[in-house]
Design a protein around this motif. Structure first.
Motif, PDB file in Angstrom:
ATOM      1  N   GLY A   1       0.780  -1.228   0.000  1.00 57.53           N
ATOM      2  CA  GLY A   1       0.000   0.000   0.000  1.00 57.53           C
ATOM      3  C   GLY A   1       0.813   1.280   0.000  1.00 57.53           C
ATOM      4  O   GLY A   1       0.235   2.379   0.055  1.00 57.53           O
ATOM      5  N   THR A   2       2.118   1.181  -0.071  1.00 59.32           N
ATOM      6  CA  THR A   2       2.943   2.389  -0.128  1.00 59.32           C
ATOM      7  C   THR A   2       2.801   3.036  -1.502  1.00 59.32           C
ATOM      8  O   THR A   2       2.920   2.364  -2.522  1.00 59.32           O
ATOM      9  CB  THR A   2       4.416   2.053   0.130  1.00 59.32           C
ATOM     10  N   THR A   3       2.539   4.328  -1.501  1.00 64.34           N
ATOM     11  CA  THR A   3       2.284   5.036  -2.759  1.00 64.34           C
ATOM     12  C   THR A   3       3.396   6.039  -3.086  1.00 64.34           C
ATOM     13  O   THR A   3       4.110   6.516  -2.202  1.00 64.34           O
ATOM     14  CB  THR A   3       0.950   5.787  -2.698  1.00 64.34           C
ATOM     15  N   ASN A   4       3.476   6.333  -4.359  1.00 58.70           N
ATOM     16  CA  ASN A   4       4.440   7.309  -4.839  1.00 58.70           C
ATOM     17  C   ASN A   4       3.790   8.039  -6.007  1.00 58.70           C
ATOM     18  O   ASN A   4       3.098   7.413  -6.825  1.00 58.70           O
ATOM     19  CB  ASN A   4       5.729   6.627  -5.300  1.00 58.70           C
ATOM     20  N   TYR A   5       3.998   9.355  -6.093  1.00 61.51           N
ATOM     21  CA  TYR A   5       3.360  10.156  -7.133  1.00 61.51           C
ATOM     22  C   TYR A   5       4.370  11.018  -7.879  1.00 61.51           C
ATOM     23  O   TYR A   5       5.356  11.485  -7.303  1.00 61.51           O
ATOM     24  CB  TYR A   5       2.299  11.088  -6.522  1.00 61.51           C
ATOM     25  N   GLY A   6       4.079  11.238  -9.155  1.00 64.45           N
ATOM     26  CA  GLY A   6       4.860  12.211  -9.902  1.00 64.45           C
ATOM     27  C   GLY A   6       4.569  13.606  -9.379  1.00 64.45           C
ATOM     28  O   GLY A   6       3.460  13.878  -8.901  1.00 64.45           O
ATOM     29  N   ASP A   7       5.548  14.486  -9.480  1.00 63.30           N
ATOM     30  CA  ASP A   7       5.392  15.822  -8.911  1.00 63.30           C
ATOM     31  C   ASP A   7       4.196  16.567  -9.500  1.00 63.30           C
ATOM     32  O   ASP A   7       3.530  17.342  -8.807  1.00 63.30           O
ATOM     33  CB  ASP A   7       6.667  16.631  -9.147  1.00 63.30           C
ATOM     34  N   SER A   8       3.915  16.339 -10.769  1.00 56.88           N
ATOM     35  CA  SER A   8       2.870  17.113 -11.434  1.00 56.88           C
ATOM     36  C   SER A   8       1.452  16.715 -10.998  1.00 56.88           C
ATOM     37  O   SER A   8       0.505  17.455 -11.280  1.00 56.88           O
ATOM     38  CB  SER A   8       2.992  16.964 -12.950  1.00 56.88           C
ATOM     39  N   VAL A   9       1.308  15.590 -10.320  1.00 57.34           N
ATOM     40  CA  VAL A   9      -0.038  15.133  -9.942  1.00 57.34           C
ATOM     41  C   VAL A   9      -0.241  15.064  -8.433  1.00 57.34           C
ATOM     42  O   VAL A   9      -1.344  14.755  -7.971  1.00 57.34           O
ATOM     43  CB  VAL A   9      -0.364  13.767 -10.571  1.00 57.34           C
ATOM     44  N   LYS A  10       0.792  15.324  -7.675  1.00 54.50           N
ATOM     45  CA  LYS A  10       0.675  15.258  -6.211  1.00 54.50           C
ATOM     46  C   LYS A  10      -0.430  16.191  -5.715  1.00 54.50           C
ATOM     47  O   LYS A  10      -0.514  17.340  -6.138  1.00 54.50           O
ATOM     48  CB  LYS A  10       2.006  15.635  -5.561  1.00 54.50           C
ATOM     49  N   GLY A  11      -1.241  15.650  -4.836  1.00 53.38           N
ATOM     50  CA  GLY A  11      -2.328  16.438  -4.272  1.00 53.38           C
ATOM     51  C   GLY A  11      -3.591  16.437  -5.112  1.00 53.38           C
ATOM     52  O   GLY A  11      -4.640  16.912  -4.660  1.00 53.38           O
ATOM     53  N   ARG A  12      -3.521  15.922  -6.337  1.00 60.66           N
ATOM     54  CA  ARG A  12      -4.685  15.906  -7.216  1.00 60.66           C
ATOM     55  C   ARG A  12      -5.125  14.484  -7.551  1.00 60.66           C
ATOM     56  O   ARG A  12      -6.319  14.220  -7.709  1.00 60.66           O
ATOM     57  CB  ARG A  12      -4.378  16.654  -8.526  1.00 60.66           C
TER      58      ARG A  12
END
Length: 115
Positions: free
Chosen positions: A55-66
């Motif tokens: 369940g550990t997640t990682n996001y690209g900078d351009s989509v973080k928070g969205r």
């Protein structure tokens, strides 16, 4: 062999939301990592988000928070909730999984965001 079926793409206005799904099927496989990538016209494929079996997640900078990635292990399905969409999010979105040491890609689903 694992098959991936993506769904949920479409056309939306800026500020709108979409939810992508990626369902894996096959015989006796164990999924480890799952991820969403996207490729806009003329650009390289890029990582959007990933999630481990724990369940550990990682996001690209351009989509973080969205965007929010999640998975339902019982259904072998991964989701991508996309909120506050922007025209620059327009791309073909692909799911990718790693199962039993092999990687598999979905066929891609088009997401188009109008300004």
């Amino acid at each position: 062999q694992v098959q991936l079926v993506e769904s949920g793409g479409g056309f939306v206005q800026a500020g709108g939301s979409l939810r992508l799904s990626c369902a894996a099927s096959g015989s006796r496989f164990s999924i480890n990592g799952m991820a969403w990538y996207r490729q806009a016209t003329g650009l390289q494929r890029e990582l959007v988000a990933s999630i481990t079996s724990g369940g550990t997640t990682n996001y690209g900078d351009s989509v973080k928070g969205r965007f929010t990635i999640s998975r339902d292990n019982a259904k072998n399905t991964m989701y991508l909730q996309m909120n506050s969409l922007k025209p620059e999010d327009t791309a073909v979105y692909y799911c990718r999984i790693v199962a039993d040491g092999y990687q598999y890609w979905g066929q891609g689903t088009q997401v188009t965001v109008s300004s």
